[in-house]
Design an enzyme around this catalytic site. Sequence first.
Site, short mmCIF file in Angstrom:
data_model
loop_
_atom_site.label_atom_id
_atom_site.label_comp_id
_atom_site.label_asym_id
_atom_site.label_seq_id
_atom_site.Cartn_x
_atom_site.Cartn_y
_atom_site.Cartn_z
N HIS A 107 -134.59 69.58 74.94
CA HIS A 107 -133.74 68.37 75.34
C HIS A 107 -134.24 67.22 75.78
CE1 HIS A 107 -130.99 71.79 76.21
NE2 HIS A 107 -130.14 70.93 75.83
N GLY A 108 -135.61 67.09 76.28
CA GLY A 108 -136.18 65.68 76.28
C GLY A 108 -137.44 65.68 76.65
#
Lengths: 319, 483
Positions: free
Chosen positions: B326-327
């Site tokens: 996701h990041g």
Amino acid sequence: MKKFLLNILLFLGCSVVFYAVMICLWGDFGPAILRKNLQDYRGSYGHTYSRIQDAKRAKDIDILFLGSSHTYRGFDPRIFASYGYKIFNLGSSSQTPMQTELLLTRYLDTISPKIVVYEVYPETFTLDGVESSLDIISNDDNDLLSLKMALAVNNIKVYNTLLYSYYRDFTKNDDNFVEDPKKNMDYYIPNGYVERQLTYYRKEEYPKSELVFKDDQFDSFKRILKMMKDRNIKVIFVQAPITPMRYQSYTNNDVFDADMKQFGPYYNFNTILHLDDSLHFYDSDHLNSVGVGLFNQKLVQVLKDNNELSPLQSALQPK
Amino acid sequence: MLFNSLDFAIFLPIVFLLYWFVANKNYHQQNVLVLVASYYFYGSWDYRFLFLLIFSTLLDYFTGLKMGEAKTLASKRFWFWLSVTVNLGFLGVFKYYNFFISSAAEGLSLFGLQVNYWTLQVILPVGISFYTFHGLSYVIDIYYDRIKAEKNFIDYAVFVSFFPLLVAGPIERATHLLPQLKKERQFNYTKAVDGLRQILWGLFKKIVIADNCASYANSIFNDYDQYSGSTLVLGAVFFAFQIYCDFSGYSDIALGTARLFGIELLRNFAFPYFSRDIAEFWRRWHISLSSWFRDYLYIPLGGSKGGTWQKVRNTFIIFLVSGFWHGANWTFIVWGFLNALYFMPLLLTKQSRVNMETVAQGKYLPTIRELLAMGITFALTLIAWIFFRAESLTHAFGYISGIFSSSLFTIPRFPELTGAAMTLMLVAFFVIFEWFGRERQFAISHLLLNSNRVFRWGFYAFLLFMIGMFMHTEETPFIYFQF
């Protein structure tokens, strides 16, 4: 496929009618908390309704003042009358050049001023014009110019409010509306001015920011100037004072000053007149009644010293 | 180009009409049209990154062919690892370089070593995580002989860049999407109408629920130290609905749009907030990603076979990798870790596959026990979402400690309470529809389907009115674009 496309077209047509009917019903009967994108500002702050009614009857005006709330809260007709000038104040809250253009198209020929003083508050050139559109749509009769402005602003709130206002205009729902001249601490003075009771402002610091101007606002601004030129009306640009703390928070005031000087005589009273944050303002960018007095006297003096009011003197000369 | 923009409202009908009226001679023409439209769609965001997308497509296409032609396992392995390395390399540079370099420097500084490092000022290309995973699944499937390499470049390129799924999924599989792209498509009235219905519901979720919740979630999260514990809980609830309606709204629009072109995409959400435990939640949330990790990471690692230790290890690995996907931020890793922790009791007691059916199936209301289970699961996800939304771990822990204070039991207070109350009413309206539609593909898929057209159309027109009356007035990008 044919059936699919026909049904889509039919559904879209029905939806438009349904939407319009729902907007009218929701505006009349919907609870305020559930009217997010339908803002009927009739008779709300700023006395726009009273000002527009006055504009329809205005006659023999020497100076027309244009701009935002700095205008209708910053130029007192009684002070100018003491100098022998009859003024009209066509400012409205957060008014951007887009709305100024609309109001002038409607009322410039009625008011027919000899001079226009345009209060050019830099921030109005950075706004999308939604707030001011809602204010004017709610408080004036609407025509195709309103639609043109709504398309230029392109915001769902403006479209919904315009639709609802067309319906109210059509059903003459507001014909008996009377606006109270006194609202909280504001009092409406004929010819567009709103006087705020004497209150003081507590100094506040603002973070530094750069003003980012919108091209479409400058496009409207240039069309306004053409309108004046076509009618041979002199335009003087003025920046009304705001609190020094607020003014200094903008990092590109000089750029805006340089831009304005290109268009004609321009006086920035943030640099001409030195006022006190607390004593002369009631909030970060509006003068209180003491501040208005000082500003208006200084403005008349500056305009006279620079021979800017000559169109008024020549009009008084026998031919 | 955003799904919730005027540009897309013009783009979609044009492509739709060209697809069915101009390029309708055969599916090859339709695929060429879709490819051009998809590249235009992507390029309208930033044309420079179009080259990255094309390069990634070419790389996987050619390595796929080479693997198919490989005579030896070593040769096949070479092309496989080349593709995997380059794909992950791009992802690493664009998404994770700054994170690794700054984390390493901070780690060394703990031992008194000061390192001068440089970071890249790069923009994260929209959708890179999604199309990279498309490509990876394709080459992995070829490597394990699950599919044959695609010979037609256009068909393969459409598989990677089909515009409805290009920037935020669902993450498709070659085994599911490619066969659909390689056969004639017939316009199906029922499916097209269903697609429009899903687009309408997706738009409602995004621009009414998600965007309105976002403005309150943002103001509470940004100034969390100014608010009471009860207000912070409300902020987390707003974020929970923001992220769900934002992402599932996007997926609905993607699935609906694809259906207009005669393509069925993988389902991505199945009413996750009605889950009775965290395992069920993960079977219902971002399904295409969860199943990707299951098939390409969890099962190759041994899955649930083997001893308890191996199951625990594998579960932590997939949740941590999912968080990291996701990041590039420790907050996402902690979010993944927390979900793995939630999963542990179910895994260790072999209860992870208890709730396989929809809650209260065939009934109007859940039992008290089901309601309690849903409430607890929602509360657990709420705590995890705080890490997902927070800017940093300090922010997240500060927020949580703010919740667990004496002010937790006060009435929530913050500016614009009226607007927040209105948003909560909209959320309640939305939850009711979701509840009664929970056994369907999406909440309104079968609503009023057997009723008179006047009622049915009246309901859709009412939804359009709701959008017009309550939509957020600024175009807001979808959250998952940043991943």
